[in-house]
Motif scaffolding. Sequence first.
Motif, PDB file in Angstrom:
ATOM      1  N   LEU A   1       0.855  -1.182   0.000  1.00  0.00           N
ATOM      2  CA  LEU A   1       0.000   0.000   0.000  1.00  0.00           C
ATOM      3  C   LEU A   1       0.895   1.237   0.000  1.00  0.00           C
ATOM      4  O   LEU A   1       1.693   1.423   0.919  1.00  0.00           O
ATOM      5  N   THR A   2       0.770   2.058  -1.022  1.00  0.00           N
ATOM      6  CA  THR A   2       1.499   3.324  -1.065  1.00  0.00           C
ATOM      7  C   THR A   2       0.478   4.443  -1.067  1.00  0.00           C
ATOM      8  O   THR A   2      -0.299   4.595  -2.017  1.00  0.00           O
ATOM      9  N   LEU A   3       0.461   5.223  -0.002  1.00  0.00           N
ATOM     10  CA  LEU A   3      -0.555   6.252   0.195  1.00  0.00           C
ATOM     11  C   LEU A   3       0.086   7.633   0.136  1.00  0.00           C
ATOM     12  O   LEU A   3       1.091   7.882   0.818  1.00  0.00           O
ATOM     13  N   LEU A   4      -0.498   8.518  -0.646  1.00  0.00           N
ATOM     14  CA  LEU A   4       0.001   9.878  -0.775  1.00  0.00           C
ATOM     15  C   LEU A   4      -1.021  10.850  -0.181  1.00  0.00           C
ATOM     16  O   LEU A   4      -2.178  10.871  -0.605  1.00  0.00           O
ATOM     17  N   ALA A   5      -0.601  11.611   0.800  1.00  0.00           N
ATOM     18  CA  ALA A   5      -1.459  12.612   1.457  1.00  0.00           C
ATOM     19  C   ALA A   5      -2.781  12.013   1.925  1.00  0.00           C
ATOM     20  O   ALA A   5      -3.852  12.477   1.529  1.00  0.00           O
ATOM     21  N   PRO A   6      -2.745  10.981   2.759  1.00  0.00           N
ATOM     22  CA  PRO A   6      -4.002  10.361   3.226  1.00  0.00           C
ATOM     23  C   PRO A   6      -4.765  11.300   4.154  1.00  0.00           C
ATOM     24  O   PRO A   6      -4.205  11.852   5.099  1.00  0.00           O
ATOM     25  N   PRO A   7      -6.065  11.498   3.925  1.00  0.00           N
ATOM     26  CA  PRO A   7      -6.857  12.419   4.758  1.00  0.00           C
ATOM     27  C   PRO A   7      -7.382  11.727   6.015  1.00  0.00           C
ATOM     28  O   PRO A   7      -8.595  11.532   6.175  1.00  0.00           O
ATOM     29  N   TYR A   8      -6.475  11.384   6.917  1.00  0.00           N
ATOM     30  CA  TYR A   8      -6.882  10.692   8.141  1.00  0.00           C
ATOM     31  C   TYR A   8      -6.841  11.654   9.324  1.00  0.00           C
ATOM     32  O   TYR A   8      -5.773  12.097   9.744  1.00  0.00           O
ATOM     33  N   PHE A   9      -8.019  11.965   9.841  1.00  0.00           N
ATOM     34  CA  PHE A   9      -8.146  12.823  11.016  1.00  0.00           C
ATOM     35  C   PHE A   9      -8.757  11.983  12.141  1.00  0.00           C
ATOM     36  O   PHE A   9      -9.946  11.640  12.077  1.00  0.00           O
TER      37      PHE A   9
ATOM     38  N   HIS B   1       3.375  -4.301   2.878  1.00  0.00           N
ATOM     39  CA  HIS B   1       4.148  -3.112   3.206  1.00  0.00           C
ATOM     40  C   HIS B   1       3.261  -1.881   3.075  1.00  0.00           C
ATOM     41  O   HIS B   1       2.449  -1.784   2.157  1.00  0.00           O
ATOM     42  N   VAL B   2       3.435  -0.928   3.977  1.00  0.00           N
ATOM     43  CA  VAL B   2       2.669   0.325   3.930  1.00  0.00           C
ATOM     44  C   VAL B   2       3.660   1.487   3.920  1.00  0.00           C
ATOM     45  O   VAL B   2       4.474   1.627   4.836  1.00  0.00           O
ATOM     46  N   THR B   3       3.598   2.292   2.859  1.00  0.00           N
ATOM     47  CA  THR B   3       4.473   3.453   2.725  1.00  0.00           C
ATOM     48  C   THR B   3       3.616   4.694   2.504  1.00  0.00           C
ATOM     49  O   THR B   3       2.678   4.662   1.700  1.00  0.00           O
ATOM     50  N   ILE B   4       3.939   5.758   3.220  1.00  0.00           N
ATOM     51  CA  ILE B   4       3.139   6.982   3.155  1.00  0.00           C
ATOM     52  C   ILE B   4       4.030   8.151   2.749  1.00  0.00           C
ATOM     53  O   ILE B   4       5.101   8.366   3.319  1.00  0.00           O
ATOM     54  N   TYR B   5       3.568   8.905   1.753  1.00  0.00           N
ATOM     55  CA  TYR B   5       4.261  10.114   1.307  1.00  0.00           C
ATOM     56  C   TYR B   5       3.366  11.327   1.586  1.00  0.00           C
ATOM     57  O   TYR B   5       2.148  11.266   1.435  1.00  0.00           O
ATOM     58  N   HIS B   6       4.005  12.412   1.971  1.00  0.00           N
ATOM     59  CA  HIS B   6       3.241  13.641   2.215  1.00  0.00           C
ATOM     60  C   HIS B   6       4.145  14.847   1.969  1.00  0.00           C
ATOM     61  O   HIS B   6       5.318  14.833   2.323  1.00  0.00           O
TER      62      HIS B   6
ATOM     63  N   PRO C   1      -2.963  18.435   5.999  1.00  0.00           N
ATOM     64  CA  PRO C   1      -1.690  18.655   6.708  1.00  0.00           C
ATOM     65  C   PRO C   1      -0.911  17.355   6.881  1.00  0.00           C
ATOM     66  O   PRO C   1      -1.501  16.273   7.029  1.00  0.00           O
ATOM     67  N   PHE C   2       0.415  17.468   6.845  1.00  0.00           N
ATOM     68  CA  PHE C   2       1.248  16.265   6.901  1.00  0.00           C
ATOM     69  C   PHE C   2       1.117  15.518   8.228  1.00  0.00           C
ATOM     70  O   PHE C   2       1.505  14.351   8.331  1.00  0.00           O
ATOM     71  N   GLU C   3       0.557  16.171   9.254  1.00  0.00           N
ATOM     72  CA  GLU C   3       0.322  15.469  10.520  1.00  0.00           C
ATOM     73  C   GLU C   3      -0.631  14.291  10.343  1.00  0.00           C
ATOM     74  O   GLU C   3      -0.606  13.339  11.135  1.00  0.00           O
ATOM     75  N   CYS C   4      -1.470  14.341   9.296  1.00  0.00           N
ATOM     76  CA  CYS C   4      -2.386  13.226   9.030  1.00  0.00           C
ATOM     77  C   CYS C   4      -1.619  11.920   8.795  1.00  0.00           C
ATOM     78  O   CYS C   4      -2.062  10.842   9.210  1.00  0.00           O
ATOM     79  N   SER C   5      -0.484  12.017   8.123  1.00  0.00           N
ATOM     80  CA  SER C   5       0.313  10.809   7.852  1.00  0.00           C
ATOM     81  C   SER C   5       0.904  10.241   9.130  1.00  0.00           C
ATOM     82  O   SER C   5       0.951   9.020   9.322  1.00  0.00           O
ATOM     83  N   TYR C   6       1.359  11.109  10.014  1.00  0.00           N
ATOM     84  CA  TYR C   6       1.877  10.625  11.294  1.00  0.00           C
ATOM     85  C   TYR C   6       0.755  10.046  12.158  1.00  0.00           C
ATOM     86  O   TYR C   6       0.961   9.067  12.899  1.00  0.00           O
ATOM     87  N   ASN C   7      -0.439  10.619  12.063  1.00  0.00           N
ATOM     88  CA  ASN C   7      -1.580  10.049  12.775  1.00  0.00           C
ATOM     89  C   ASN C   7      -1.882   8.640  12.289  1.00  0.00           C
ATOM     90  O   ASN C   7      -2.200   7.746  13.080  1.00  0.00           O
ATOM     91  N   LEU C   8      -1.779   8.451  10.981  1.00  0.00           N
ATOM     92  CA  LEU C   8      -2.023   7.126  10.418  1.00  0.00           C
ATOM     93  C   LEU C   8      -0.941   6.148  10.854  1.00  0.00           C
ATOM     94  O   LEU C   8      -1.215   4.969  11.127  1.00  0.00           O
ATOM     95  N   GLN C   9       0.304   6.629  10.928  1.00  0.00           N
ATOM     96  CA  GLN C   9       1.402   5.764  11.353  1.00  0.00           C
ATOM     97  C   GLN C   9       1.216   5.284  12.789  1.00  0.00           C
ATOM     98  O   GLN C   9       1.614   4.172  13.141  1.00  0.00           O
ATOM     99  N   LEU C  10       0.589   6.111  13.628  1.00  0.00           N
ATOM    100  CA  LEU C  10       0.311   5.690  15.000  1.00  0.00           C
ATOM    101  C   LEU C  10      -0.638   4.494  15.032  1.00  0.00           C
ATOM    102  O   LEU C  10      -0.571   3.669  15.948  1.00  0.00           O
ATOM    103  N   ARG C  11      -1.517   4.408  14.041  1.00  0.00           N
ATOM    104  CA  ARG C  11      -2.451   3.277  13.963  1.00  0.00           C
ATOM    105  C   ARG C  11      -1.818   2.062  13.303  1.00  0.00           C
ATOM    106  O   ARG C  11      -2.202   0.936  13.581  1.00  0.00           O
ATOM    107  N   ILE C  12      -0.844   2.303  12.404  1.00  0.00           N
ATOM    108  CA  ILE C  12      -0.123   1.206  11.723  1.00  0.00           C
ATOM    109  C   ILE C  12       1.359   1.443  11.942  1.00  0.00           C
ATOM    110  O   ILE C  12       2.034   2.068  11.107  1.00  0.00           O
ATOM    111  N   PRO C  13       1.922   0.986  13.044  1.00  0.00           N
ATOM    112  CA  PRO C  13       3.326   1.302  13.386  1.00  0.00           C
ATOM    113  C   PRO C  13       4.343   0.886  12.331  1.00  0.00           C
ATOM    114  O   PRO C  13       5.406   1.503  12.220  1.00  0.00           O
TER     115      PRO C  13
END
Length: 515
Positions: free
Chosen positions: A334-342, A453-458, A466-478
């Motif tokens: 999974l490669t996610l670019l600017a995921p809108p996760y709030f 594999h999960v990779t996130i770009y922002h 905001p790029f904090e959304c990607s870090y929020n998602l990473q907290l759910r998928i370490p």
Amino acid sequence: MAGAMMRRMTQRTLNSSGLTLMRAGEAINVVLSFIVFFFIDILDFILCYVYKLADFIIESEWKSCYCSTTTTTTTTSSSITSAADNILVSELRGQPTRKVVRVSSSKIQLDDISDTLYTRSSVVYDVSRTTRRRRQGGEEGCCSHKLVKKTTGGRSGNATTAAATAAFTVNSTIVEILKEKIKSGDRPQTVPRWTDCDCHTCNSWSVSSTNKDTLFVKTEPKILGPPKDDFVHEDVLFIHGFISSSAFWTKTLFPNFSKSAKSTYRMFAVDLLGFGRSPKPNDSLYTLREHLDMIEKSVIEPYNVKSFHIVAHSLGCILAIALAIKHPGSVKSLTLLAPPYFPVPKGELQATQYIMRKVAPRRVWPLLVFGTSMACWYEHVSRTICFLICKNHRWWDFIAKMITRNRMRTYLIEGFCCHTHNAAWHTLHNIICGTAAKMDRYLEVVRNQLKCHVTIYHGRNDELIPFECSYNLQLRIPRARVKIIENKDHITIVVGRQDTFAKELEQIWKNSKGC
């Protein structure tokens, strides 16, 4: 010593002055936003009646909207479908909203129609509805429609049965759309509305007998059907974001993939339902399930896709995650670019409303946020914008080429303009807002059950998400790897660095071979 002290004092003064200016700017933004959106509230209220009259004159019928002021009525399921069918309505615990779940007769799956479609706070509409309720003696509000679900109970072999009736409140516009969808059966409404574009690019699906039920799919290399059994390949699915198209990938990444990648991977870039060259039915609610079903029907099933990588941008990330948990054993990366996760705070009962306020906070600055707020909060203003821009996109494309002497990337304009208001309005609310209560469960499945594999770009300069959304998602998928790209925004995360990103994707797919 004295010099160092002076420098520190100067720095503190500058920091204090900068903080003061920042707070002053925020205060000005808040006040100005209140004034601007107050007048936009009034404009949207007026446009509601303008469009009702125009629709009746041009299309010879009254069209309902989500601020509709029709009288509340009580109907049985037989008035919506046939006598044997019913509309099932679920009432979520702890939440005041009711949601349509399924229309059994036509196999329509309407999982979580977002209440943000019809419960958006507005001074003008709130006053109007309150006045009407008082006139009606405290009856139900004008924007609801009562559905009566009849169930029959009884023991096997017993000639007597007991009928129970349960009443639920659902927005009347949703009911009207369901009626049209059931009336048309499996045939989507193909005639564009008078405010939508009727050009060949936007409506090529409506004149083709084979493209009405499937998405437009661009492949690399050109693929005519399922591969032969002895052909070794891997598949990649590209999902674009909101008001975009497959060209976001095919005009940027596809030309920059290596020959080795093109010979190893089958690449599929889709135009989502309602966008680009894909079908844009007027009777669709563009729910998560409808989008996923069309992707499966257009790519996974006809091309016999067994295992695949997913690359998604913005709103497409939500679809990618939902598709991954629907095919947990098939997704390799999974490669996610600017995921809108709030993340929705605990105790927040109205998750959909919370997400709408985060995505579209009704601010005039930054301009991207202002545009999103217009698209999300105002049904009739956004329809006007679609009418001016989307219906006339050929002129905008011509003007852009003339001004820039063909130097502008006009595929971005085409992707931005080739959609209907109905598609954009429902997709924004039902995907971004409507999945708010589901996202944590989805991410938990990805974390615990998927091995991909999960990779996130922002982009660090992304003002929309905001790029904090990607870090929020990473907290759910370490295990997810987050890469913040400096000096890039929501679009230039790909456009302008496509050659570099193409190489990064090839490496991600190569590293995922063992998954």
